[in-house]
Design a protein around this motif. Structure first.
Motif, PDB file in Angstrom:
ATOM      1  N   SER A  20       0.821  -1.216   0.000  1.00  0.00           N
ATOM      2  CA  SER A  20       0.000   0.000   0.000  1.00  0.00           C
ATOM      3  C   SER A  20       0.854   1.264   0.000  1.00  0.00           C
ATOM      4  CB  SER A  20      -0.954  -0.006   1.195  1.00  0.00           C
ATOM      5  OG  SER A  20      -0.256   0.215   2.398  1.00  0.00           O
ATOM      6  N   LEU A  21       2.113   1.134   0.455  1.00  0.00           N
ATOM      7  CA  LEU A  21       3.037   2.271   0.463  1.00  0.00           C
ATOM      8  C   LEU A  21       3.926   2.298  -0.777  1.00  0.00           C
ATOM      9  CD1 LEU A  21       4.151   2.025   4.204  1.00  0.00           C
ATOM     10  CD2 LEU A  21       2.593   3.708   3.212  1.00  0.00           C
ATOM     11  N   GLY A  22       3.765   1.305  -1.647  1.00  0.00           N
ATOM     12  CA  GLY A  22       4.579   1.241  -2.853  1.00  0.00           C
ATOM     13  C   GLY A  22       6.006   0.770  -2.602  1.00  0.00           C
ATOM     14  N   ILE A  23       6.192  -0.015  -1.546  1.00  0.00           N
ATOM     15  CA  ILE A  23       7.531  -0.496  -1.165  1.00  0.00           C
ATOM     16  C   ILE A  23       7.567  -2.009  -1.340  1.00  0.00           C
ATOM     17  CG2 ILE A  23       9.178  -0.732   0.733  1.00  0.00           C
ATOM     18  CD1 ILE A  23       7.920   1.813   1.943  1.00  0.00           C
ATOM     19  N   VAL A  24       8.665  -2.482  -1.923  1.00  0.00           N
ATOM     20  CA  VAL A  24       8.873  -3.922  -2.041  1.00  0.00           C
ATOM     21  C   VAL A  24      10.005  -4.288  -1.085  1.00  0.00           C
ATOM     22  CG1 VAL A  24       9.462  -5.823  -3.581  1.00  0.00           C
ATOM     23  CG2 VAL A  24       8.160  -3.867  -4.455  1.00  0.00           C
ATOM     24  N   PRO A  25       9.679  -4.878   0.078  1.00  0.00           N
ATOM     25  CA  PRO A  25      10.723  -5.194   1.058  1.00  0.00           C
ATOM     26  C   PRO A  25      11.539  -6.410   0.628  1.00  0.00           C
ATOM     27  CG  PRO A  25       8.617  -6.006   1.825  1.00  0.00           C
ATOM     28  CD  PRO A  25       8.353  -5.260   0.543  1.00  0.00           C
ATOM     29  N   SER A  26      12.796  -6.415   1.027  1.00  0.00           N
ATOM     30  CA  SER A  26      13.647  -7.572   0.741  1.00  0.00           C
ATOM     31  C   SER A  26      13.265  -8.712   1.680  1.00  0.00           C
ATOM     32  CB  SER A  26      15.118  -7.205   0.942  1.00  0.00           C
ATOM     33  OG  SER A  26      15.375  -6.992   2.315  1.00  0.00           O
ATOM     34  N   ALA A  27      13.680  -9.916   1.323  1.00  0.00           N
ATOM     35  CA  ALA A  27      13.409 -11.086   2.164  1.00  0.00           C
ATOM     36  C   ALA A  27      14.079 -10.927   3.530  1.00  0.00           C
ATOM     37  CB  ALA A  27      13.901 -12.356   1.468  1.00  0.00           C
ATOM     38  N   ASP A  28      15.302 -10.385   3.548  1.00  0.00           N
ATOM     39  CA  ASP A  28      16.003 -10.168   4.820  1.00  0.00           C
ATOM     40  C   ASP A  28      15.262  -9.175   5.701  1.00  0.00           C
ATOM     41  OD1 ASP A  28      17.992 -11.945   4.096  1.00  0.00           O
ATOM     42  OD2 ASP A  28      19.388 -10.371   3.428  1.00  0.00           O
ATOM     43  N   MET A  29      14.748  -8.131   5.094  1.00  0.00           N
ATOM     44  CA  MET A  29      14.009  -7.123   5.850  1.00  0.00           C
ATOM     45  C   MET A  29      12.751  -7.737   6.462  1.00  0.00           C
ATOM     46  SD  MET A  29      12.537  -3.595   4.327  1.00  0.00           S
ATOM     47  CE  MET A  29      11.855  -2.317   5.335  1.00  0.00           C
TER      48      MET A  29
END
Length: 196
Positions: A64-73
């Motif tokens: 919803s914020l337009g962010i693609v988090p990494s797997a580590d994150m």
């Protein structure tokens, strides 16, 4: 043997003990209205309303914020626990059911971050990102743009009140370093008055 009937005994097993044992004193650190605001924030993240911020909740919130988090994150967020923020490695969460954060854990983590927050340093750092020459001032038109268009947008009247006064010079520069110093002095004075 318990002196209570088995149907009244808590079901505490090694796999769910982490969720049951939460610092209960954390609620005394905040005013009721602050706790309510944290509950609202938590419920925005806990999109499936199961009382636990899990992997899908985080993915949906980031999307919803337009962010693609990494797997580590994602892994760090799902397995972090209160008391681990000071540069220590997160503890291993072995049971997949223990991945995620309940409200008491969320509140504890927020308190840890809020109590280590230095408003003066944070404010100077925020303003200095707009101060390319490191002069201690920022153009009022830049401040006006950012306060009116991003985050919790301020109205033009609020921005005018903020920029009005002795911290803005005739050339349209806002002296944020002096403003932050005065804020700190006023905050210290209020703390002293509250203690007497």
């Amino acid at each position: 043997m318990s002196r209570y009937p088995s149907h009244l005994s808590p079901n505490i097993t090694p796999t769910n003990r982490a969720r049951v044992r939460e610092p209960s004193g954390v609620f005394s650190l905040f005013q009721p209205q602050q706790i309510q605001q944290f509950k609202e924030a938590f419920s925005l993240i806990d999109q499936d309303r199961d009382g636990l911020v899990g992997e899908q909740d985080l993915k949906d919130t980031f999307a919803s914020l337009g962010i693609v988090p990494s797997a580590d994150m994602m892994e760090e967020m799902l397995t972090s626990r209160p008391g681990e923020h000071g540069g220590s490695q997160p503890s291993a969460v072995e049971d997949p059911r223990d991945r995620g954060i309940n409200f008491a854990m969320f509140l504890t983590m927020m308190s840890e971050h809020l109590f280590e927050f230095d408003p003066e340093a944070e404010l100077v750092e925020a303003f200095s990102s707009f101060d390319e020459s490191d002069s201690g001032t920022v153009r009022c038109d830049e401040i006006r743009k950012w306060l009116g268009e991003t985050g919790d947008r301020m109205s033009q009247a609020e921005i005018d009140r903020f920029l009005k006064g002795s911290f803005t010079d005739r050339q349209g520069n806002f002296n944020y370093k002096e403003w932050v110093k005065v804020l700190r002095v006023n905050e210290d004075d209020n703390d002293t008055e509250a203690q007497t």
